[in-house]
Write a protein that holds these residues in place. Structure first.
Motif, PDB file in Angstrom:
ATOM      1  N   ASP A 109     -23.884  56.518 106.652  1.00  0.00           N
ATOM      2  CA  ASP A 109     -23.988  57.187 105.222  1.00  0.00           C
ATOM      3  C   ASP A 109     -23.250  58.506 105.095  1.00  0.00           C
ATOM      4  O   ASP A 109     -22.666  59.132 106.071  1.00  0.00           O
ATOM      5  N   PRO A 110     -22.302  58.580 103.934  1.00  0.00           N
ATOM      6  CA  PRO A 110     -22.811  57.745 102.939  1.00  0.00           C
ATOM      7  C   PRO A 110     -22.092  56.562 102.400  1.00  0.00           C
ATOM      8  O   PRO A 110     -22.158  56.130 101.595  1.00  0.00           O
ATOM      9  N   GLY A 111     -20.826  56.401 103.513  1.00  0.00           N
ATOM     10  CA  GLY A 111     -20.144  55.007 103.132  1.00  0.00           C
ATOM     11  C   GLY A 111     -19.286  54.449 103.794  1.00  0.00           C
ATOM     12  O   GLY A 111     -18.467  55.279 105.177  1.00  0.00           O
ATOM     13  N   SER A 112     -18.055  53.415 103.815  1.00  0.00           N
ATOM     14  CA  SER A 112     -16.914  53.640 104.558  1.00  0.00           C
ATOM     15  C   SER A 112     -16.294  55.177 104.976  1.00  0.00           C
ATOM     16  O   SER A 112     -15.100  54.497 105.157  1.00  0.00           O
ATOM     17  N   VAL A 113     -16.388  55.158 103.142  1.00  0.00           N
ATOM     18  CA  VAL A 113     -15.059  56.667 103.382  1.00  0.00           C
ATOM     19  C   VAL A 113     -16.674  57.728 101.989  1.00  0.00           C
ATOM     20  O   VAL A 113     -16.783  57.236 101.467  1.00  0.00           O
ATOM     21  N   LYS A 114     -16.322  58.514 102.796  1.00  0.00           N
ATOM     22  CA  LYS A 114     -17.162  59.842 102.193  1.00  0.00           C
ATOM     23  C   LYS A 114     -16.385  60.657 101.201  1.00  0.00           C
ATOM     24  O   LYS A 114     -16.790  60.773 100.056  1.00  0.00           O
ATOM     25  N   ILE A 147     -10.492  47.447  92.977  1.00  0.00           N
ATOM     26  CA  ILE A 147     -10.707  48.985  93.597  1.00  0.00           C
ATOM     27  C   ILE A 147     -12.143  48.911  94.128  1.00  0.00           C
ATOM     28  O   ILE A 147     -13.199  49.005  92.892  1.00  0.00           O
ATOM     29  N   TYR A 148     -12.634  48.241  94.866  1.00  0.00           N
ATOM     30  CA  TYR A 148     -14.209  48.120  95.508  1.00  0.00           C
ATOM     31  C   TYR A 148     -14.748  49.204  96.294  1.00  0.00           C
ATOM     32  O   TYR A 148     -14.646  49.215  97.346  1.00  0.00           O
ATOM     33  N   VAL A 149     -15.709  50.506  95.945  1.00  0.00           N
ATOM     34  CA  VAL A 149     -15.547  51.529  97.008  1.00  0.00           C
ATOM     35  C   VAL A 149     -17.434  51.230  96.347  1.00  0.00           C
ATOM     36  O   VAL A 149     -17.925  51.526  95.805  1.00  0.00           O
ATOM     37  N   GLY A 150     -18.568  51.281  97.735  1.00  0.00           N
ATOM     38  CA  GLY A 150     -19.923  50.986  97.869  1.00  0.00           C
ATOM     39  C   GLY A 150     -20.722  51.913  98.754  1.00  0.00           C
ATOM     40  O   GLY A 150     -20.339  53.296  99.731  1.00  0.00           O
ATOM     41  N   ALA A 170     -27.556  51.048  99.349  1.00  0.00           N
ATOM     42  CA  ALA A 170     -27.257  50.547  97.337  1.00  0.00           C
ATOM     43  C   ALA A 170     -28.480  50.667  96.729  1.00  0.00           C
ATOM     44  O   ALA A 170     -29.648  50.192  95.761  1.00  0.00           O
ATOM     45  N   ASP A 171     -28.441  51.925  96.796  1.00  0.00           N
ATOM     46  CA  ASP A 171     -29.548  52.801  95.762  1.00  0.00           C
ATOM     47  C   ASP A 171     -28.677  53.374  95.218  1.00  0.00           C
ATOM     48  O   ASP A 171     -28.039  55.208  96.067  1.00  0.00           O
ATOM     49  N   SER A 172     -28.536  53.874  93.560  1.00  0.00           N
ATOM     50  CA  SER A 172     -27.508  54.958  93.287  1.00  0.00           C
ATOM     51  C   SER A 172     -28.747  56.778  93.047  1.00  0.00           C
ATOM     52  O   SER A 172     -27.502  57.315  92.386  1.00  0.00           O
ATOM     53  N   GLU A 173     -29.122  56.219  93.166  1.00  0.00           N
ATOM     54  CA  GLU A 173     -30.162  57.662  93.278  1.00  0.00           C
ATOM     55  C   GLU A 173     -29.813  58.232  94.310  1.00  0.00           C
ATOM     56  O   GLU A 173     -30.461  59.724  94.707  1.00  0.00           O
ATOM     57  N   THR A 174     -28.951  57.815  95.706  1.00  0.00           N
ATOM     58  CA  THR A 174     -29.205  58.855  96.982  1.00  0.00           C
ATOM     59  C   THR A 174     -27.723  58.985  96.668  1.00  0.00           C
ATOM     60  O   THR A 174     -26.889  58.832  95.856  1.00  0.00           O
ATOM     61  N   PRO A 175     -27.388  60.496  97.228  1.00  0.00           N
ATOM     62  CA  PRO A 175     -26.418  60.549  97.897  1.00  0.00           C
ATOM     63  C   PRO A 175     -25.037  59.503  98.162  1.00  0.00           C
ATOM     64  O   PRO A 175     -25.026  59.052  99.133  1.00  0.00           O
ATOM     65  N   GLY A 176     -23.495  59.400  97.645  1.00  0.00           N
ATOM     66  CA  GLY A 176     -23.049  58.354  97.623  1.00  0.00           C
ATOM     67  C   GLY A 176     -21.421  59.216  97.897  1.00  0.00           C
ATOM     68  O   GLY A 176     -21.468  60.188  97.906  1.00  0.00           O
ATOM     69  N   LYS A 201     -19.973  50.975  93.778  1.00  0.00           N
ATOM     70  CA  LYS A 201     -20.728  50.709  93.719  1.00  0.00           C
ATOM     71  C   LYS A 201     -21.916  51.054  94.063  1.00  0.00           C
ATOM     72  O   LYS A 201     -21.941  52.002  95.509  1.00  0.00           O
ATOM     73  N   TYR A 202     -22.993  51.137  93.010  1.00  0.00           N
ATOM     74  CA  TYR A 202     -24.228  52.114  93.598  1.00  0.00           C
ATOM     75  C   TYR A 202     -23.177  53.636  94.368  1.00  0.00           C
ATOM     76  O   TYR A 202     -24.904  54.267  94.828  1.00  0.00           O
ATOM     77  N   LEU A 203     -23.124  54.106  93.211  1.00  0.00           N
ATOM     78  CA  LEU A 203     -22.224  55.175  93.682  1.00  0.00           C
ATOM     79  C   LEU A 203     -23.210  56.182  92.836  1.00  0.00           C
ATOM     80  O   LEU A 203     -23.256  55.698  91.149  1.00  0.00           O
ATOM     81  N   ASP A 204     -23.569  57.699  92.971  1.00  0.00           N
ATOM     82  CA  ASP A 204     -24.101  57.891  91.966  1.00  0.00           C
ATOM     83  C   ASP A 204     -23.567  59.195  90.973  1.00  0.00           C
ATOM     84  O   ASP A 204     -22.214  58.850  90.732  1.00  0.00           O
TER      85      ASP A 204
END
Length: 248
Positions: free
Chosen positions: A184-189, A206-209, A213-219, A245-248
């Motif tokens: 959380d929140p990903g492989s890079v903050k 450019i692919y950052v996920g 997989a929830d766009s409603e939570t902080p990414g 991907k799935y970023l808010d």
């Protein structure tokens, strides 16, 4: 293995460190295995490896393993970027700790074997793997002829990846890839990319996920500014150009 140690020792006899502002700067001319030799024997946390040859070829037999915070840069004032390449078919640099790269051209096609990935993190490794919240900074570098350039493993996490004034060209698959992160929140903050160009990229540019997989939570924080993309992979094949991907 003994021959490898002897080769490194002979190279180091020709390298004279310079002390500047409390840091050690190792200035090296072009040649074989000079970067690997310094990483293996000499450098300490916070040191700088400076490539001094104008357009010089820095040829490495093995991938560089960055296990302490380091800067590797071209000497100021060079008209042509020094070129770094290696013989390993899988990777050129393994990022275990903080790394800054400045003013270097990386080429995956020049070694005895084409190199698949330029920079990767390591979620298993021979030790503890890439440290949590590492920093990766790339300034004024060129990356050509790889399948993937920057690849963050799902179980590793950067605090900040900052890329500026960079050039990516002739990449067979993905240029920057932080897919399916587990933390959380990903492989890079915090991901920052600016004033950079991508040309002839086979798949996602450019692919950052997000990790859940929830766009409603902080990414992750994701900023892409003044970026030019020419001749990317075809969208009708499901390929994304810029994919937060799935970023808010």
């Amino acid at each position: 293995m003994r021959q490898r140690y002897l080769w490194k020792a002979l190279i180091l006899l020709a390298i004279i460190p310079i002390l500047a502002n409390g840091q050690t700067v190792y200035q090296i001319s072009d040649g074989e295995n000079k970067i690997d030799s310094l990483l293996f024997y000499n450098v300490q946390a916070g040191d700088i490896i400076e490539l001094t040859s104008n357009g010089g070829y820095y040829y490495e037999w093995f991938p560089a393993e960055i296990s302490i915070p380091l800067t590797i840069r071209a000497k100021a004032g060079l008209e042509v970027k020094p070129i770094w390449y290696c013989d390993d078919d899988a990777k050129m640099i393994v990022v275990y700790d903080d790394l800054t790269l400045e003013g270097i051209r990386f080429d995956g096609s020049l070694g005895m074997n084409p190199t698949d990935r330029c920079l990767i993190t390591d979620s298993t490794g021979t030790g503890t793997g890439t440290k949590l919240d590492y920093h990766l900074t790339i300034e004024n570098c060129e990356f050509v002829n790889f399948d993937r350039v920057i690849y963050g493993q799902p179980y590793t996490q950067a605090d900040t990846v900052s890329i500026s004034n960079a050039w990516f060209a002739h990449i067979g698959e993905r240029a920057i890839y932080y897919k399916d992160p587990e933390l959380d929140p990903g492989s890079v903050k915090h991901f920052f990319l600016e004033n950079s160009t991508f040309w002839d990229i086979g798949e996602d540019v450019i692919y950052v996920g997000d990790h859940d997989a929830d766009s409603e939570t902080p990414g992750p924080e994701f900023v892409v500014d003044h970026v030019t993309i020419h001749d990317p992979g075809m969208a009708d094949a499901g390929i994304k150009t810029i994919y937060p991907k799935y970023l808010d």
